[in-house]
Design a protein around this motif. Structure first.
Motif, PDB file in Angstrom:
ATOM      1  N   VAL A  69       0.984  -1.230  -0.051  1.00  0.00           N
ATOM      2  CA  VAL A  69       0.001  -0.026   0.111  1.00  0.00           C
ATOM      3  C   VAL A  69       0.897   1.137   0.029  1.00  0.00           C
ATOM      4  O   VAL A  69       1.781   1.435   0.904  1.00  0.00           O
TER       5      VAL A  69
ATOM      6  N   LEU B  40       3.219  -5.005   2.476  1.00  0.00           N
ATOM      7  CA  LEU B  40       2.684  -5.728   3.434  1.00  0.00           C
ATOM      8  C   LEU B  40       3.032  -7.313   3.296  1.00  0.00           C
ATOM      9  O   LEU B  40       2.795  -8.052   3.956  1.00  0.00           O
TER      10      LEU B  40
ATOM     11  N   ALA C  88       2.133  -3.341  13.742  1.00  0.00           N
ATOM     12  CA  ALA C  88       1.324  -2.814  12.765  1.00  0.00           C
ATOM     13  C   ALA C  88       2.178  -3.061  11.518  1.00  0.00           C
ATOM     14  O   ALA C  88       3.284  -2.813  11.496  1.00  0.00           O
ATOM     15  N   ALA C  89       1.528  -2.933  10.480  1.00  0.00           N
ATOM     16  CA  ALA C  89       2.012  -3.143   9.062  1.00  0.00           C
ATOM     17  C   ALA C  89       2.948  -1.871   8.826  1.00  0.00           C
ATOM     18  O   ALA C  89       2.778  -0.795   9.364  1.00  0.00           O
TER      19      ALA C  89
ATOM     20  N   PRO D  95      -8.297  -5.648  -1.639  1.00  0.00           N
ATOM     21  CA  PRO D  95      -9.010  -4.383  -1.625  1.00  0.00           C
ATOM     22  C   PRO D  95      -8.579  -3.371  -2.383  1.00  0.00           C
ATOM     23  O   PRO D  95      -7.200  -3.217  -2.680  1.00  0.00           O
TER      24      PRO D  95
ATOM     25  N   GLU E  69       0.835 -15.712  13.408  1.00  0.00           N
ATOM     26  CA  GLU E  69       0.011 -14.702  14.246  1.00  0.00           C
ATOM     27  C   GLU E  69      -0.890 -13.809  13.179  1.00  0.00           C
ATOM     28  O   GLU E  69      -0.698 -13.550  12.122  1.00  0.00           O
ATOM     29  N   SER E  70      -2.119 -13.450  13.978  1.00  0.00           N
ATOM     30  CA  SER E  70      -2.774 -12.455  13.199  1.00  0.00           C
ATOM     31  C   SER E  70      -2.030 -11.106  12.829  1.00  0.00           C
ATOM     32  O   SER E  70      -1.124 -10.661  13.387  1.00  0.00           O
ATOM     33  N   GLY E  71      -2.200 -10.542  11.662  1.00  0.00           N
ATOM     34  CA  GLY E  71      -1.469  -9.572  11.164  1.00  0.00           C
ATOM     35  C   GLY E  71      -0.064  -9.927  10.328  1.00  0.00           C
ATOM     36  O   GLY E  71       0.448  -9.147  10.287  1.00  0.00           O
ATOM     37  N   SER E  72      -0.069 -11.146  10.019  1.00  0.00           N
ATOM     38  CA  SER E  72       1.256 -11.598   9.444  1.00  0.00           C
ATOM     39  C   SER E  72       1.101 -11.516   7.907  1.00  0.00           C
ATOM     40  O   SER E  72       2.048 -11.643   7.266  1.00  0.00           O
ATOM     41  N   GLY E  73       0.067 -11.308   7.598  1.00  0.00           N
ATOM     42  CA  GLY E  73      -0.074 -11.104   5.851  1.00  0.00           C
ATOM     43  C   GLY E  73      -0.803 -12.182   5.318  1.00  0.00           C
ATOM     44  O   GLY E  73      -0.755 -12.349   4.176  1.00  0.00           O
ATOM     45  N   LYS E  74      -1.340 -13.230   6.049  1.00  0.00           N
ATOM     46  CA  LYS E  74      -1.980 -14.325   5.452  1.00  0.00           C
ATOM     47  C   LYS E  74      -3.139 -14.401   4.489  1.00  0.00           C
ATOM     48  O   LYS E  74      -3.280 -14.717   3.483  1.00  0.00           O
ATOM     49  N   SER E  75      -4.021 -13.316   5.267  1.00  0.00           N
ATOM     50  CA  SER E  75      -5.389 -12.880   4.480  1.00  0.00           C
ATOM     51  C   SER E  75      -5.038 -12.151   3.185  1.00  0.00           C
ATOM     52  O   SER E  75      -5.545 -12.544   1.970  1.00  0.00           O
ATOM     53  N   LEU E  76      -3.947 -11.432   3.122  1.00  0.00           N
ATOM     54  CA  LEU E  76      -3.607 -10.417   2.121  1.00  0.00           C
ATOM     55  C   LEU E  76      -2.911 -11.480   0.978  1.00  0.00           C
ATOM     56  O   LEU E  76      -3.454 -11.454  -0.291  1.00  0.00           O
TER      57      LEU E  76
ATOM     58  N   LEU F 266      -4.485  -1.257  -2.554  1.00  0.00           N
ATOM     59  CA  LEU F 266      -3.493  -2.329  -2.339  1.00  0.00           C
ATOM     60  C   LEU F 266      -2.873  -2.764  -3.935  1.00  0.00           C
ATOM     61  O   LEU F 266      -3.844  -3.054  -4.614  1.00  0.00           O
TER      62      LEU F 266
HETATM   63  N1  ADP Z   1      -6.562  -2.650   2.980  1.00  0.00           N
HETATM   64  C1  ADP Z   1      -5.633  -2.435   3.788  1.00  0.00           C
HETATM   65  N2  ADP Z   1      -4.829  -1.435   3.766  1.00  0.00           N
HETATM   66  C2  ADP Z   1      -4.009  -1.342   4.665  1.00  0.00           C
HETATM   67  N3  ADP Z   1      -3.326  -2.105   5.307  1.00  0.00           N
HETATM   68  C3  ADP Z   1      -3.940  -3.307   5.304  1.00  0.00           C
HETATM   69  C4  ADP Z   1      -4.919  -3.613   4.676  1.00  0.00           C
HETATM   70  N4  ADP Z   1      -5.565  -5.066   5.020  1.00  0.00           N
HETATM   71  C5  ADP Z   1      -4.571  -5.486   5.782  1.00  0.00           C
HETATM   72  N5  ADP Z   1      -3.805  -4.555   6.215  1.00  0.00           N
HETATM   73  C6  ADP Z   1      -2.644  -4.683   7.001  1.00  0.00           C
HETATM   74  O1  ADP Z   1      -1.872  -5.793   6.306  1.00  0.00           O
HETATM   75  C7  ADP Z   1      -1.167  -6.591   7.531  1.00  0.00           C
HETATM   76  C8  ADP Z   1      -1.487  -8.158   7.388  1.00  0.00           C
HETATM   77  O2  ADP Z   1      -2.957  -8.369   7.188  1.00  0.00           O
HETATM   78  P1  ADP Z   1      -3.856  -9.694   7.155  1.00  0.00           P
HETATM   79  O3  ADP Z   1      -3.279 -10.158   5.759  1.00  0.00           O
HETATM   80  O4  ADP Z   1      -5.049  -9.571   7.153  1.00  0.00           O
HETATM   81  O5  ADP Z   1      -2.910 -10.539   8.124  1.00  0.00           O
HETATM   82  P2  ADP Z   1      -3.526 -12.142   8.760  1.00  0.00           P
HETATM   83  O6  ADP Z   1      -4.437 -12.522   7.866  1.00  0.00           O
HETATM   84  O7  ADP Z   1      -2.127 -12.974   8.940  1.00  0.00           O
HETATM   85  O8  ADP Z   1      -4.021 -11.919  10.240  1.00  0.00           O
HETATM   86  C9  ADP Z   1      -1.654  -6.117   8.762  1.00  0.00           C
HETATM   87  O9  ADP Z   1      -0.982  -5.351   9.464  1.00  0.00           O
HETATM   88  C10 ADP Z   1      -3.044  -5.326   8.276  1.00  0.00           C
HETATM   89  O10 ADP Z   1      -3.264  -4.306   9.421  1.00  0.00           O
END
Ligand code: ADP
Ligand code: SF4
Ligand code: MG
Length: 335
Positions: free
Chosen positions: A23, A28, A285-286, A64, A47-54, A67
Motif C-alpha cells: 500500500v 505488506l 502494525a504493518a 481491496p 499470528e494475526s497481522g502476519s499477511g496471510k489473508s492478504l 493495495l
Molecule cells: N486494506 C488494507 N490497507 C492497509 N493495510 C492493510 C489492509 N488490509 C490489511 N492490512 C494490514 O496488513 C497486515 C496483514 O494483514 P492480514 O493479511 O489480514 O493478516 P493475517 O490474515 O495474517 O491476520 C496487517 O498489518 C493489516 O493491518
C-alpha cells in the motif's frame, strides 16, 4: 528409433513467484514464492497481522482498493497471470480453477438470493452444467453432500434463514460447485460455533480429497494443520520465514519464530515452567516491523547480525528457513 519419453509431470496447480502486496511504499507481503502440486494440502500459519489473508486475496485477484500486487501468480491451465489480469479474466478463473472459503460466510453469499439458486448460478456462469434445470438439480445434490438437512427445502432458503454453520456449508458447496483444482480456505471455521467447527472442517477436507483438489489452508490452529496438511509455510511480517513438510517443521523447527509459535500452540500448551506459552511481545502494525529480520524485536536469540535480512537456507522455497541463528537441526521440540 523408439523414444521412451518420461510421462509428463503433473503441472503445478499454482505457481507463485516473488509475490508482493503493498500500500503506497509500505510492503505488506514481500517476495513470496509458492508452488502447489495437484492434490497437495498446504498450511499457511502465523499470528494475526502476519499477511496471510492478504496473500490469499492476492492469489484470488481480490485485493481491496488501494493495495497493489507485484510478482507472478500462475494457475494451471490459465494462460494469463492473476497479477495484472482484468476483472473479466479473473472472474473466469475464480470459482472455476481456484475457489475460496472465507472466515465469514456472508462475504461469499448474496443475501437476496435463495441459496440453491446461488449454487446453480455458479455452475451456469462457468458452464459446468448445460441448463438451469440441470444446475438446480446438481445444486440440491451438492447441498446434500455438504450435510445440509432437507436439501430441496434448504435450496429454497435465503441465507438469513440458516444458521452460521449451515451458511458456511452453503459456501463450501459454492466453492466446490465447479470442481476447482485449488481451494483456498482462510480461517474457514473461526467464525462458527465451536460445536460445528470440526464438522465443517471435516466436510471441507472430505470435499477436497474426494475431488482430488489441492488446498491452501490458512489457520492459526496448528493442530488442524498437523492433521490436514502435508506441507506448511510459516509467515511473519509479510514474509515466509520457514517452510517444509509438516512433520519436519512441527517437530524440528529451525526458525526462532516457528519455535515460538509452536511453543504457544495447542500442540504444546505449557512451557518448561508449566506456564501457558505465548510468543513474547505483540505483532507490530504493518510498516512497523524492524528492518533486517522482521522478528528481531521479539526474538530472544537476536544479535547485531540480525539487523541484516537473513538469507533463505534450504533446497528451495518449499523447504527451508531464513534465520541467522537457527535452532540446531537435531534439536527436537521447541526452544
Ligand atoms: N486494506 C488494507 N490497507 C492497509 N493495510 C492493510 C489492509 N488490509 C490489511 N492490512 C494490514 O496488513 C497486515 C496483514 O494483514 P492480514 O493479511 O489480514 O493478516 P493475517 O490474515 O495474517 O491476520 C496487517 O498489518 C493489516 O493491518
Ligand atoms: S534472524 Fe535473528 S532475530 Fe531473526 S529469528 Fe533468527 S535469531 Fe531471531
Ligand atoms: Mg487473516
Amino acid at each position: 528409433m523408439t523414444t521412451h519419453a518420461a510421462p509428463p509431470l503433473a503441472q503445478d496447480v499454482l505457481t507463485v513467484t516473488g509475490l508482493g502486496v503493498s500500500v503506497g511504499d509500505r510492503s505488506l507481503v514481500d517476495n513470496l514464492d509458492l508452488t502447489i502440486r495437484p492434490g497437495e494440502r498446504v498450511g499457511l500459519i502465523g499470528e494475526s497481522g502476519s499477511g496471510k489473508s492478504l496473500t490469499a486475496l492476492a492469489l484470488m485477484g481480490l485485493l481491496p482498493e488501494g493495495l497493489a500486487a507485484t510478482g507472478s501468480v500462475r494457475v494451471a491451465d490459465v494462460h494469463h497471470d492473476i497479477v495484472g489480469a482484468d476483472e473479466n479474466q479473473l472472474s473466469r478463473v475464480r470459482g472455476n480453477d481456484i475457489a475460496m472459503v472465507f472466515q465469514e460466510p456472508m462475504t461469499a453469499l448474496n443475501p437476496t438470493m435463495r441459496v440453491g439458486a446461488q449454487v446453480a448460478e455458479a455452475m451456469l456462469i462457468h458452464g459446468t452444467r448445460p441448463t438451469r434445470r440441470a444446475a438446480m438439480s446438481a445444486a440440491v445434490d451438492l447441498l446434500e453432500q455438504v450435510g445440509l438437512p432437507d436439501p430441496p427445502g434448504t435450496a429454497r432458503s435465503y441465507p438469513h434463514q440458516l444458521s452460521g454453520g449451515q451458511r458456511q456449508r452453503v459456501v463450501v458447496a459454492l466453492a466446490l460447485a465447479n470442481d476447482p483444482a485449488l481451494l483456498i480456505c482462510d480461517e474457514p471455521t473461526t467464525a462458527l460455533d465451536v460445536t460445528v467447527q470440526a464438522l465443517v472442517l471435516d466436510l471441507i477436507v472430505r470435499g477436497v480429497i474426494d475431488r482430488g483438489a489441492a488446498m491452501l489452508f490458512i489457520t492459526h490452529d496448528l493442530a488442524v494443520v498437523a492433521t490436514v496438511c502435508e506441507r506448511v509455510l510459516v509467515m511473519y511480517g509479510g514474509r515466509i520465514v520457514e517452510a517444509g513438510p509438516v512433520q519436519q517443521v512441527f517437530t524440528r523447527p529451525r526458525h526462532r519464530y516457528t519455535q515460538g509459535l509452536l511453543a504457544a500452540s495447542d500442540l504444546s500448551v505449557v512451557d518448561d515452567r508449566g506456564r501457558l506459552a505465548t510468543v513474547p511481545g505483540t505483532v507490530p502494525a504493518a510498516g512497523q516491523f524492524p528492518a533486517g529480520c522482521v522478528f528481531r524485536n521479539r526474538c530472544g536469540h537476536a544479535t547485531d547480525v540480525c539487523a541484516s535480512t537473513p538469507a533463505w537456507t534450504g533446497q528451495d522455497a518449499s523447504d527451508g528457513f531464513a534465520c541467522h541463528h537457527p535452532a540446531p537441526a537435531s534439536e527436537v521440540g521447541h526452544g
